[in-house]
Design a protein around this motif. Structure first.
Motif, PDB file in Angstrom:
ATOM      1  N   GLY A   1       0.788  -1.227   0.000  1.00 24.52           N
ATOM      2  CA  GLY A   1       0.000   0.000   0.000  1.00 24.52           C
ATOM      3  C   GLY A   1       0.820   1.277   0.000  1.00 24.52           C
TER       4      GLY A   1
ATOM      5  N   HIS B   1       1.856   1.686  -8.203  1.00 24.71           N
ATOM      6  CA  HIS B   1       1.492   2.968  -8.815  1.00 24.71           C
ATOM      7  C   HIS B   1       2.712   3.581  -9.520  1.00 24.71           C
TER       8      HIS B   1
ATOM      9  N   SER C   1       0.429   2.691   4.945  1.00 23.90           N
ATOM     10  CA  SER C   1      -0.274   2.271   3.729  1.00 23.90           C
ATOM     11  C   SER C   1      -1.241   3.350   3.263  1.00 23.90           C
TER      12      SER C   1
ATOM     13  N   ARG D   1      -3.631   2.902   1.090  1.00 26.61           N
ATOM     14  CA  ARG D   1      -4.989   2.324   1.089  1.00 26.61           C
ATOM     15  C   ARG D   1      -5.612   2.460   2.465  1.00 26.61           C
TER      16      ARG D   1
ATOM     17  N   GLU E   1      -6.480   6.033   3.350  1.00 30.84           N
ATOM     18  CA  GLU E   1      -7.676   6.476   2.643  1.00 30.84           C
ATOM     19  C   GLU E   1      -8.929   5.905   3.291  1.00 30.84           C
ATOM     20  N   SER E   2      -8.885   4.619   3.660  1.00 30.25           N
ATOM     21  CA  SER E   2     -10.100   4.022   4.218  1.00 30.25           C
ATOM     22  C   SER E   2     -10.390   4.606   5.602  1.00 30.25           C
TER      23      SER E   2
END
Ligand code: ADP
Ligand code: MG
Length: 235
Positions: free
Chosen positions: A92, A97, A219, A221, A224-225
């Protein structure tokens, strides 16, 4: 040229342009369209999982990653120099990317790129070998200027699979570029390649001329969560 010649002819007549000027405009349009089609074809052939570019990458989220250094790599000289890139870090943190963004940049520079996860590449190699097509696959991989091998370390391979991957990596040494991402530190690569000698030989070649980035941050991800959860609670 076929789809544009009438429109351009009308424009040229309206602007009172000569024939040479008209022909130049028309051929320029054709050349630009061909260049753009070629880039699109190279991007399709690369097999990227999802289009990710540097314009959507938040460098402030990964303080350990040098933005100028990464953008310099996007200029592609390292590929001309047959150097390698390793992106290391926990899940993550933006390794895939950045790998895709560098691959896209290479496609735009006219390079041939192929993207595989390590597991998919090993499966492809093993299947090719079973069907007596290994030489063909190796020749195809050899034609790529940049081979991206993502997620090395999540799965370990059979001895035969590891040897095939080793062969691909070793073949490219000083001839073609490799970009590898891994959640493992180099000291842990023995788990993937089974056997200290093969791992040492591989790392020796891979890291000889290599831009190494350690992308250790929280991470993306996960962050963001958490942000989304907080936003929902706030509602
Ligand atoms: P990794 O390959 O290191 O596990 P990914 O590159 O797949 O991580 O990143 C996970 C997700 O978070 C992807 O959707 C990616 O686009 C996004 N992401 C990760 N880091 C960043 C960042 N710094 N800026 C913007 N998006 C990011
Ligand atoms: Mg990844």
């Amino acid at each position: 040229m076929h789809s544009e010649f009438e429109k351009l002819a009308r424009e040229a007549a309206a602007a009172n342009e000569g024939y040479e000027q008209y022909l130049l405009r028309l051929t320029e349009l054709e050349v630009a369209a061909r260049a753009s089609n070629a880039v699109q074809a190279r991007i399709r052939q690369a097999g990227f999982p999802a289009p990710k570019d540097f314009d959507t990458f938040d460098f402030t989220a990964v303080p350990s990653l040098s933005k100028p250094k990464m953008l310099e790599l996007a200029r592609g000289e390292w590929i001309d120099q047959r150097a390698n890139v390793c992106l290391l870090g926990s899940p993550g943190t933006g390794k895939t990317h950045c790998a895709v963004a560098l691959g896209l940049a290479a496609c735009r520079l006219g390079k041939r790129v192929r993207f595989f996860t390590a597991a998919a590449l090993v499966t492809r190699l093993e299947e090719a070998q079973k069907q007596y097509q290994l030489d063909r696959l190796l020749a195809h991989l050899d034609k790529t200027d940049l081979l991206i091998c993502d997620e090395l370390g999540y799965l370990s391979f059979s001895r035969a699979g590891a040897e095939l991957l080793f062969q691909v990596f070793a073949d490219r040494y000083e001839r073609r570029s490799l970009l590898v991402t891994s959640n493992l530190a180099f000291s842990e690569w023995g788990q993937v390649f089974q056997g200290e000698r093969m791992t040492a030989a591989l790392l020796d070649r891979l890291t000889h001329r290599c831009h190494i980035f350690e992308m250790n941050s929280e991470s993306f991800r996960f962050r963001e969560s958490m942000k989304n959860k907080k936003a929902k609670k706030g509602e």
